[in-house]
Write a protein that holds these residues in place. Sequence first.
Motif, short mmCIF file in Angstrom:
data_model
loop_
_atom_site.label_atom_id
_atom_site.label_comp_id
_atom_site.label_asym_id
_atom_site.label_seq_id
_atom_site.Cartn_x
_atom_site.Cartn_y
_atom_site.Cartn_z
N LEU A 83 -2.92 3.14 -3.40
CA LEU A 83 -2.09 3.73 -2.35
C LEU A 83 -2.19 5.26 -2.36
N SER A 84 -2.26 5.84 -3.54
CA SER A 84 -2.38 7.29 -3.66
C SER A 84 -3.72 7.77 -3.08
N LEU A 85 -4.80 7.08 -3.41
CA LEU A 85 -6.11 7.45 -2.87
C LEU A 85 -6.16 7.27 -1.35
N HIS A 86 -5.48 6.24 -0.86
CA HIS A 86 -5.44 6.01 0.60
C HIS A 86 -4.67 7.15 1.28
N LYS A 87 -3.59 7.59 0.68
CA LYS A 87 -2.80 8.70 1.25
C LYS A 87 -3.60 10.00 1.25
N GLN A 88 -4.55 10.11 0.30
CA GLN A 88 -5.39 11.31 0.24
C GLN A 88 -6.51 11.27 1.29
N GLY A 89 -6.60 10.15 2.02
CA GLY A 89 -7.57 10.07 3.11
C GLY A 89 -8.84 9.29 2.76
N MET A 90 -8.87 8.65 1.65
CA MET A 90 -10.06 7.87 1.29
C MET A 90 -10.07 6.55 2.04
N LYS A 91 -11.27 6.08 2.37
CA LYS A 91 -11.44 4.82 3.08
C LYS A 91 -11.45 3.68 2.06
N PRO A 92 -11.10 2.45 2.52
CA PRO A 92 -11.05 1.30 1.60
C PRO A 92 -12.36 1.06 0.84
N ALA A 97 -15.17 1.26 -4.38
CA ALA A 97 -16.26 1.73 -5.23
C ALA A 97 -15.73 2.44 -6.47
N LEU A 98 -14.60 3.12 -6.35
CA LEU A 98 -14.01 3.83 -7.49
C LEU A 98 -13.23 2.91 -8.42
N SER A 99 -12.69 1.84 -7.86
CA SER A 99 -11.86 0.94 -8.67
C SER A 99 -12.63 -0.34 -8.99
N SER A 100 -11.98 -1.21 -9.70
CA SER A 100 -12.59 -2.50 -10.05
C SER A 100 -12.22 -3.58 -9.04
N LEU A 101 -11.65 -3.19 -7.92
CA LEU A 101 -11.18 -4.15 -6.93
C LEU A 101 -12.20 -4.40 -5.84
N SER A 104 -11.64 -6.39 -0.04
CA SER A 104 -10.57 -7.19 0.58
C SER A 104 -9.24 -6.98 -0.16
N ASP A 105 -9.29 -6.84 -1.48
CA ASP A 105 -8.07 -6.58 -2.25
C ASP A 105 -7.51 -5.19 -1.92
N VAL A 106 -8.40 -4.22 -1.76
CA VAL A 106 -7.98 -2.86 -1.42
C VAL A 106 -7.29 -2.86 -0.05
N LYS A 107 -7.90 -3.54 0.91
CA LYS A 107 -7.30 -3.62 2.25
C LYS A 107 -5.96 -4.34 2.23
N ARG A 108 -5.86 -5.38 1.44
CA ARG A 108 -4.60 -6.13 1.33
C ARG A 108 -3.50 -5.24 0.74
N ILE A 109 -3.84 -4.43 -0.26
CA ILE A 109 -2.84 -3.53 -0.86
C ILE A 109 -2.40 -2.48 0.16
N ILE A 110 -3.35 -1.93 0.89
CA ILE A 110 -3.02 -0.87 1.87
C ILE A 110 -2.15 -1.45 2.98
N ASN A 111 -2.47 -2.63 3.46
CA ASN A 111 -1.74 -3.24 4.59
C ASN A 111 -0.43 -3.87 4.16
N HIS A 112 -0.23 -4.04 2.91
CA HIS A 112 0.98 -4.68 2.41
C HIS A 112 2.11 -3.74 2.51
#
Length: 112
Positions: A83-92, A97-101, A104-112
Motif C-alpha cells: 500500500l505504501s509503494l502504491h501511494k508513492q505512485g508505483m504500478k502493480p 517485481a520488488l516483492s515476493s507477491l 494478482s495478489d498486489v492488485k487484490r491488496i490495492i483494491n481491497h
Amino acid sequence: MELIMLAAGGLGLILFILSFFLKDHSKNTEEELQELSMSLYQELSQLKKRTKLLEEELMIEPDSSQRKARPKQINEILINQVLSLHKQGMKPDQISALSSLHISDVKRIINH
C-alpha cells in the motif's frame, strides 16, 4: 619326564574345569549387537515411512477449486509495504517485481 607330563595334564584338567565357571563375554556382546541391529532396523523403517509420507504430500497438489476457495495468507507488514509503494505512485507490476507477491495478489491488496 613323567612329572612334566602329569603337570601338563593336571594343568589342562584344571583349566578345562575352570572354563565352565567363567562367564562367556561373547554371548553378552552378541546379544547387545542383536539389540542394536534391531533398534537400527526399527529406526530405519520409521524413517522410510516418514519419507514416503513426505513424498506423497509433495506429490499432491491442491485442485484449482481448492485454490480459489482459500486465498493465500499475506503478512500484514507486506500488505502495508504494498500500500505504501502504491501511494508513492508505483504500478502493480513494479510492486510485484520488488516483492515476493504475484501481480494478482498486489492488485487484490490495492483494491481491497
